[in-house]
Design a protein around this motif. Structure first.
Motif, PDB file in Angstrom:
ATOM      1  N   THR A  88      42.444   5.201  -1.189  1.00  0.00           N
ATOM      2  CA  THR A  88      41.472   6.095  -0.585  1.00  0.00           C
ATOM      3  C   THR A  88      40.260   5.954  -1.477  1.00  0.00           C
ATOM      4  O   THR A  88      40.212   5.842  -2.726  1.00  0.00           O
ATOM      5  CB  THR A  88      41.731   7.469  -0.643  1.00  0.00           C
ATOM      6  N   ALA A 161      41.440   4.056   3.374  1.00  0.00           N
ATOM      7  CA  ALA A 161      40.680   5.310   3.725  1.00  0.00           C
ATOM      8  C   ALA A 161      39.574   5.619   3.020  1.00  0.00           C
ATOM      9  O   ALA A 161      39.303   4.866   1.808  1.00  0.00           O
ATOM     10  CB  ALA A 161      41.662   6.528   3.753  1.00  0.00           C
ATOM     11  N   VAL A 162      38.578   6.350   3.448  1.00  0.00           N
ATOM     12  CA  VAL A 162      37.404   6.936   2.628  1.00  0.00           C
ATOM     13  C   VAL A 162      37.312   8.458   2.737  1.00  0.00           C
ATOM     14  O   VAL A 162      37.681   9.004   3.399  1.00  0.00           O
ATOM     15  CB  VAL A 162      35.958   6.297   3.021  1.00  0.00           C
ATOM     16  N   ALA A 172      30.808   8.403   2.964  1.00  0.00           N
ATOM     17  CA  ALA A 172      31.999   8.133   3.558  1.00  0.00           C
ATOM     18  C   ALA A 172      31.869   8.006   4.892  1.00  0.00           C
ATOM     19  O   ALA A 172      32.446   7.148   5.673  1.00  0.00           O
ATOM     20  CB  ALA A 172      33.210   9.190   3.322  1.00  0.00           C
ATOM     21  N   CYS A 176      32.229   4.303   7.285  1.00  0.00           N
ATOM     22  CA  CYS A 176      33.022   4.056   8.617  1.00  0.00           C
ATOM     23  C   CYS A 176      32.210   3.647   9.642  1.00  0.00           C
ATOM     24  O   CYS A 176      32.517   2.749  10.515  1.00  0.00           O
ATOM     25  CB  CYS A 176      33.633   5.685   8.838  1.00  0.00           C
ATOM     26  N   LEU A 186      39.388   0.492   8.245  1.00  0.00           N
ATOM     27  CA  LEU A 186      39.503   1.721   7.844  1.00  0.00           C
ATOM     28  C   LEU A 186      40.468   2.594   8.574  1.00  0.00           C
ATOM     29  O   LEU A 186      40.356   2.769   9.798  1.00  0.00           O
ATOM     30  CB  LEU A 186      38.251   2.618   7.498  1.00  0.00           C
ATOM     31  N   GLN A 189      39.192   8.975   7.547  1.00  0.00           N
ATOM     32  CA  GLN A 189      37.930   9.538   6.638  1.00  0.00           C
ATOM     33  C   GLN A 189      38.104  11.090   6.567  1.00  0.00           C
ATOM     34  O   GLN A 189      38.606  11.762   7.478  1.00  0.00           O
ATOM     35  CB  GLN A 189      36.708   9.252   7.299  1.00  0.00           C
ATOM     36  N   ALA A 255      39.336  11.645  11.633  1.00  0.00           N
ATOM     37  CA  ALA A 255      38.448  12.202  10.534  1.00  0.00           C
ATOM     38  C   ALA A 255      39.387  13.515  10.221  1.00  0.00           C
ATOM     39  O   ALA A 255      39.535  14.294  11.208  1.00  0.00           O
ATOM     40  CB  ALA A 255      37.126  12.552  11.095  1.00  0.00           C
TER      41      ALA A 255
END
Length: 327
Positions: A88, A161-162, A172, A176, A186, A189, A255
């Protein structure tokens, strides 16, 4: 806009105790300080309220290639599991002007410890030295670099992931959007109380009026931090600073959006949730009653911060296919 008077009765008892302690300390408000002192004061939030640093397996200081030079990174590896690690990328908050690798060290450690994935923190450029779009551009470049160097770093670019809080949540979301359809895939999020609209539209949100006098993110503090970020006349509806205005949100990764009921940015999170839902993006939304902006950094004194991190870990566990989630 004139904010409603601050009503302490809306806060949970533990949040009220934190704010009462802050007021009793006699420390000046963030917005009253010069930028250098604001940054030092912001560092104290995690230092005083973040709890004990959680143990991790290893920490490495790195640099990514950026559009204006090297971007400092901090890689946290878990104590369990083997390479290549699901990862992440974490983007710190601070209104695009404050925060750094140290301000969110405890947050990143807790995420590693709780989720069992690697975490890479990004020290993107900040305003006022570097106004928009410097920070967003750095973040996108850093995520690209991390994905490209994943094998060398022992990371798994297919499980990336972020995540971020406040301005970092905005960044973030921007990452994306900017990387959609690129070579970087990705998987998820996680947005903690993200700022998604810096335009005049956002200024009129009901939560800005209702919660604009609630510390620590008052309307004055918002302006003190975001104002320098937009000081060059950058378009406030540009999706790099207001991700809610992206032309097409279809195809973005799933998300998790976590918000605080007594936060001026509450509507930013709610409306971005609605926009993602309308675009067919899977969204999990959790709103914490009686919580304030910045609570994720206060895990040492607010149990809700620890719970929120566990929920983020569970979400990442599903979407990054983690073998185990550490509680």
């Amino acid at each position: 806009m004139q904010a409603d008077p601050f009503d302490p009765a809306r806060l949970t008892p533990d949040v009220l105790a934190v704010l009462t302690g802050m007021a009793a300390s006699g420390a000046p408000t963030l917005e009253s300080l010069p930028i250098a002192e604001m940054r030092q004061a912001y560092l104290q939030v995690g230092a005083l309220l973040g709890g004990e640093p959680m143990p991790v397996g290893q920490i490495l200081e790195l640099q990514a290639a950026g559009p204006a030079g090297p971007i400092p990174l901090r890689l946290y590896l878990p104590r369990t599991g083997t390479a290549p690690y699901a990862t992440t990328v974490y983007l710190h908050g601070g209104g695009w002007s404050l925060g750094d690798l140290d301000s969110h060290d405890k947050v990143c450690r807790r995420l590693v410890h709780t989720a069992g994935c690697a975490v890479v923190a990004v020290d993107y450029r900040r305003a006022p030295e570097h106004p928009a779009p410097a920070g967003p551009d750095d973040v996108v470049a850093a995520v690209r670099w991390i994905a490209a160097q994943a094998t060398e770093l022992g990371l798994d670019a297919s499980r990336l992931a972020v995540a971020g809080d406040s301005a970092g949540g905005s960044l973030a979301a921007v990452a994306c959007q900017q990387l959609l359809g690129s070579e970087v895939a990705l998987s998820a999020q996680v947005l903690f109380y993200p700022a998604t609209d810096l335009s005049p539209t956002g200024d009129a949100f009901d939560s800005r009026r209702r919660n604009g006098a609630v510390p620590p993110l008052t309307l004055e503090a918002m302006q003190a931090m975001s104002g320098p970020f937009l000081c060059n006349g950058f378009d406030t509806r540009d999706p790099r600073v207001s991700p809610r205005f992206a032309a097409d949100l279809r195809g973005l990764p799933p998300a998790l959006i976590i918000t605080a009921q007594c936060d001026a940015l509450l509507d930013d999170g709610r409306l971005y949730r609605d926009a993602l839902n309308e675009a067919g993006v899977p969204v999990e939304y959790i709103e914490y009653p009686g919580m304030i902006h910045g609570f994720i950094e206060m895990a040492g004194v607010l149990p809700a911060a620890r719970t929120a991190m566990e929920q983020a870990a569970a979400f990442l566990g599903v979407h990054l296919d983690l073998a185990a989630i550490r509680a």
